[in-house]
Motif scaffolding. Sequence first.
Motif, mmCIF file in Angstrom:
data_model
loop_
_atom_site.group_PDB
_atom_site.id
_atom_site.type_symbol
_atom_site.label_atom_id
_atom_site.label_comp_id
_atom_site.label_asym_id
_atom_site.label_seq_id
_atom_site.Cartn_x
_atom_site.Cartn_y
_atom_site.Cartn_z
ATOM 1 N N PRO A 126 7.509 -22.068 29.099
ATOM 2 C CA PRO A 126 7.437 -22.443 27.682
ATOM 3 C C PRO A 126 7.853 -23.891 27.431
ATOM 4 O O PRO A 126 7.245 -24.586 26.607
ATOM 5 C CB PRO A 126 8.388 -21.455 27.008
ATOM 6 N N ARG A 166 0.768 -24.696 21.505
ATOM 7 C CA ARG A 166 2.086 -24.478 20.899
ATOM 8 C C ARG A 166 2.085 -25.072 19.498
ATOM 9 O O ARG A 166 1.666 -26.217 19.303
ATOM 10 C CB ARG A 166 3.193 -25.124 21.734
ATOM 11 N N GLU A 206 6.109 -21.902 14.539
ATOM 12 C CA GLU A 206 5.986 -20.462 14.336
ATOM 13 C C GLU A 206 5.674 -20.118 12.881
ATOM 14 O O GLU A 206 4.995 -19.125 12.606
ATOM 15 C CB GLU A 206 7.266 -19.760 14.787
ATOM 16 N N SER A 211 7.521 -17.942 21.319
ATOM 17 C CA SER A 211 8.105 -19.142 20.692
ATOM 18 C C SER A 211 7.031 -20.094 20.163
ATOM 19 O O SER A 211 7.076 -21.308 20.394
ATOM 20 C CB SER A 211 9.008 -19.878 21.688
#
Length: 339
Positions: A200, A238, A241, A256
């Motif tokens: 991550p 990514r 959130e 995440s």
Amino acid sequence: MTESRGEVAVTRSTDTGDPYPDPGLPPHEPRPTDIDEAAAKRAERQVATMFGVATLLGLGFVVSYFAVPRDASFLGFGASNFALGGTLGLALLLIGIGAVQWARKLMSDHEIVEERHSASSSDEDRAEAIAAVRLGAEESGIGRRKLIRNSLIGALAVLGLPVVVLLRDLGPLPGNGSAHTIWRRGTRIANDVTFKPLRPEDLELGQLVNAVPASLEDQPEGAERQSARAKSAVLLVRMEENDIRTVPNRREWGVSGILCYSKVCTHVGCPVNLYEQQTHHVLCPCHQSTFDLANGGRVVFGPAARSLPQLPIMVDSEGYLVAQSDFTEPVGPSYWERG
């Protein structure tokens, strides 16, 4: 009327002005089948026999396709090709010969003259053409000579079977191969260039990475590996959130703010890769289908009919990003068997 030019004399028709008079047509001589009903019946049986044998040959093609081994030989030739070519070729030949025999011996036998006309047809010409077709059907005797008509229909109908059978040679049926990839539970997600497994922390906020299953590196080079790579290629992205509009049954599919989607466009299978960070939209360069990665990969523009399939991911005991399972739906373009 005669004109003399030196020693050359040119005869002109006084009616039309042509150099030579129209000699006309010779007297019409009837054919044996026109005056002898027995000869006509015999010719009809000959034509029907040709059509009937053509029907059997068409069926023989289908039988040969399945019964003759591909590796068998006959007279130095491949037995399968010999049988297929022979049966289909003779079937077409007999249908052609039968049609010629039908026209020469049984259809109406008289001469016609048709004057040339302009390319554009008038309503009267079209009506005349329809009448000519109907007259031709009547003169061919296809309505009266049921034996020929029915045998021809049978031969042509059976001739379609080889076409259907030959479709098998276009390649193996796709089956449900596109419904599965090499992703499995625990398969690590690796960079598609270096094959380095990803954690991550390797992805920065707003970054999109092209990835593949790490297990792909262990597969031998060849067509199967290329096919597996094409189907299992993914996009790893990514985002914040709070920007993610999670689909109810996918709440545990990300890590995440990191989500994973198939890289194969659901329109015609081109690789999607043009990412717009602010909107979280990814664009297919082929036909501009656009998908929202923050909203389940749904289509927001373009011809694609389905959302990008999402791969559920998690982190393994060593901190690497891995798949929870294979894709839960087929990847790639839409097709009629796709659920």
